[in-house]
Design a protein around this motif. Structure first.
Motif, PDB file in Angstrom:
ATOM      1  N   ARG A   8       1.014  -1.214   0.080  1.00 56.37           N
ATOM      2  CA  ARG A   8      -0.039  -0.056   0.091  1.00 56.37           C
ATOM      3  C   ARG A   8       0.938   1.319   0.023  1.00 56.37           C
ATOM      4  O   ARG A   8       2.299   1.232   0.306  1.00 56.37           O
ATOM      5  N   ALA A  10       0.508   5.189   1.711  1.00 53.81           N
ATOM      6  CA  ALA A  10      -0.442   5.572   2.787  1.00 53.81           C
ATOM      7  C   ALA A  10      -0.351   7.087   3.122  1.00 53.81           C
ATOM      8  O   ALA A  10       0.304   7.642   4.035  1.00 53.81           O
ATOM      9  N   GLU A  44      -4.359   8.803   5.092  1.00 56.70           N
ATOM     10  CA  GLU A  44      -4.225   8.799   6.424  1.00 56.70           C
ATOM     11  C   GLU A  44      -4.613  10.453   6.895  1.00 56.70           C
ATOM     12  O   GLU A  44      -3.830  11.124   7.020  1.00 56.70           O
ATOM     13  N   TYR A 198      -1.426   7.769  14.632  1.00 55.09           N
ATOM     14  CA  TYR A 198      -0.772   7.635  13.652  1.00 55.09           C
ATOM     15  C   TYR A 198      -0.428   5.821  13.861  1.00 55.09           C
ATOM     16  O   TYR A 198      -0.907   4.856  13.127  1.00 55.09           O
TER      17      TYR A 198
HETATM   18  N1  GLU Z   1       1.145   8.659   6.502  1.00 54.42           N
HETATM   19  C1  GLU Z   1       2.354   8.563   6.545  1.00 54.42           C
HETATM   20  C2  GLU Z   1       3.244   9.664   5.905  1.00 54.42           C
HETATM   21  O1  GLU Z   1       2.817  10.342   5.149  1.00 54.42           O
HETATM   22  C3  GLU Z   1       3.045   7.208   6.051  1.00 54.42           C
HETATM   23  C4  GLU Z   1       2.461   6.080   6.729  1.00 54.42           C
HETATM   24  C5  GLU Z   1       2.881   4.713   6.411  1.00 54.42           C
HETATM   25  O2  GLU Z   1       3.479   4.252   5.376  1.00 54.42           O
HETATM   26  O3  GLU Z   1       3.023   3.696   7.579  1.00 54.42           O
HETATM   27  O4  GLU Z   1       4.468   9.606   6.171  1.00 54.42           O
END
Ligand code: GLU
Length: 292
Positions: A8, A10, A44, A198
């Motif tokens: 994935r 994110a 996220e 997170y």
């Molecule tokens: N949302 C996080 C970021 O933008 C990445 C989280 C992940 O890949 O676990 O840095």
């Protein structure tokens, strides 16, 4: 039978995607494509003060423009807050969560009083929490909450490790890694105003989405120590990990949201073709994009 890879990308919709994000997305997408797997997208956006719907829309547009098309519906974290609350409640029922009323200043003062060096690591600029609120009585906790004091919820990491025993995980680039979440102290797992974090949301979502290969930047390597502990506590699957290098500009600086000229929308406006960006990400030679 070999399992199909499910990986994935994110991102957090707090700004426009730049080349660093494109590299993370491309790395995940390529892992899925070369292994006949699935490439998933997760937004996220648990922090309403920093995330914006316009960036959510823009990042989907940018990914599609690059041809990094995700499989199936995306998962948007703000739509699943009840799932995180349920996971938090499980940790609470296991006696592993406590409210912490400390301000940053109080934490620093306690560290200084105890004569300990604030234990800082590159990836975790916060000092290790010295445990001030860990031993408050139930009555005092209840009274302070009733009094309207602001608090964060921390995970009692030593107690958690006593329940789980030693843990490890497999990183494709670094091999077997022993999980050492105690290095980070009792991390904040939720706040009164943001009832997840997170760590909790990402760990739960990787399980819910069936992710069996987490591809993400090296800057999140240390977070995996905490995620591995949460997996064990919540009975979640442990994926394999592939923390990739972070790409930099020609002066060795990491890309950041402030580098406006290097976001994908700006490159597109300058007439750079998506194929040129993919080729640059593949070869690691970004300079033609930066100067062109
Ligand atoms: N949302 C996080 C970021 O933008 C990445 C989280 C992940 O890949 O676990 O840095």
């Amino acid at each position: 039978m070999t399992r199909r890879t499910v990986t994935r990308f994110a991102p957090s919709p707090t700004g426009l995607l730049h080349l660093g994000h494109a590299f993370a997305a491309f790395t995940a997408w390529r892992a899925a494509k070369t292994e006949d797997g699935r490439f998933l997208l997760r937004i996220e956006d648990i922090d309403p003060t920093r995330c914006k719907a316009e960036f959510d829309t823009a990042l989907q547009h940018d990914l599609a423009w690059l041809g990094l098309v995700w499989d199936g519906p995306l998962r948007r974290q703000s739509e699943h807050m009840a799932d995180y609350a349920a996971a938090l409640a499980r940790l609470e029922q296991a006696g592993l969560i406590y409210p912490c009323f400390c301000t940053r200043a109080a934490i620093k003062a306690e560290i200084a009083r105890a004569g300990a060096a604030p234990h800082l690591s590159n990836e975790q600029p916060e000092p290790i929490y010295p445990g001030i609120c860990r031993t408050l009585s139930a009555a005092e906790r209840a009274a302070r909450i009733a009094h309207g004091e602001v608090f964060a919820l921390r995970l009692n990491v030593q107690a958690a490790l006593t329940q789980t025993g030693p843990l490890d995980w497999h990183d494709r680039n670094r091999g077997r890694i022993k999980a050492r979440p105690e290095r980070f102290g009792d991390i904040v797992i939720a706040r009164k105003e943001m009832p997840t974090s997170y760590h909790l949301a990402a760990t739960l979502d990787d399980h819910v989405q069936g992710v069996n290969l987490v591809t993400r930047g090296e800057d999140l390597f240390e977070a995996t120590h905490i995620h591995r502990l949460l997996q064990a506590l919540l009975g979640l699957d442990t994926p394999a990990y592939a923390h990739h290098r972070l790409i930099t500009d020609s002066s060795g600086r990491r890309f950041a949201k402030r580098d406006k000229a290097l976001n994908l929308a700006a490159l597109r406006e300058r007439g750079v073709a998506p194929e040129a960006i993919i080729a640059a990400l593949e070869t690691g030679r970004l300079d033609p994009l930066l100067t062109g």
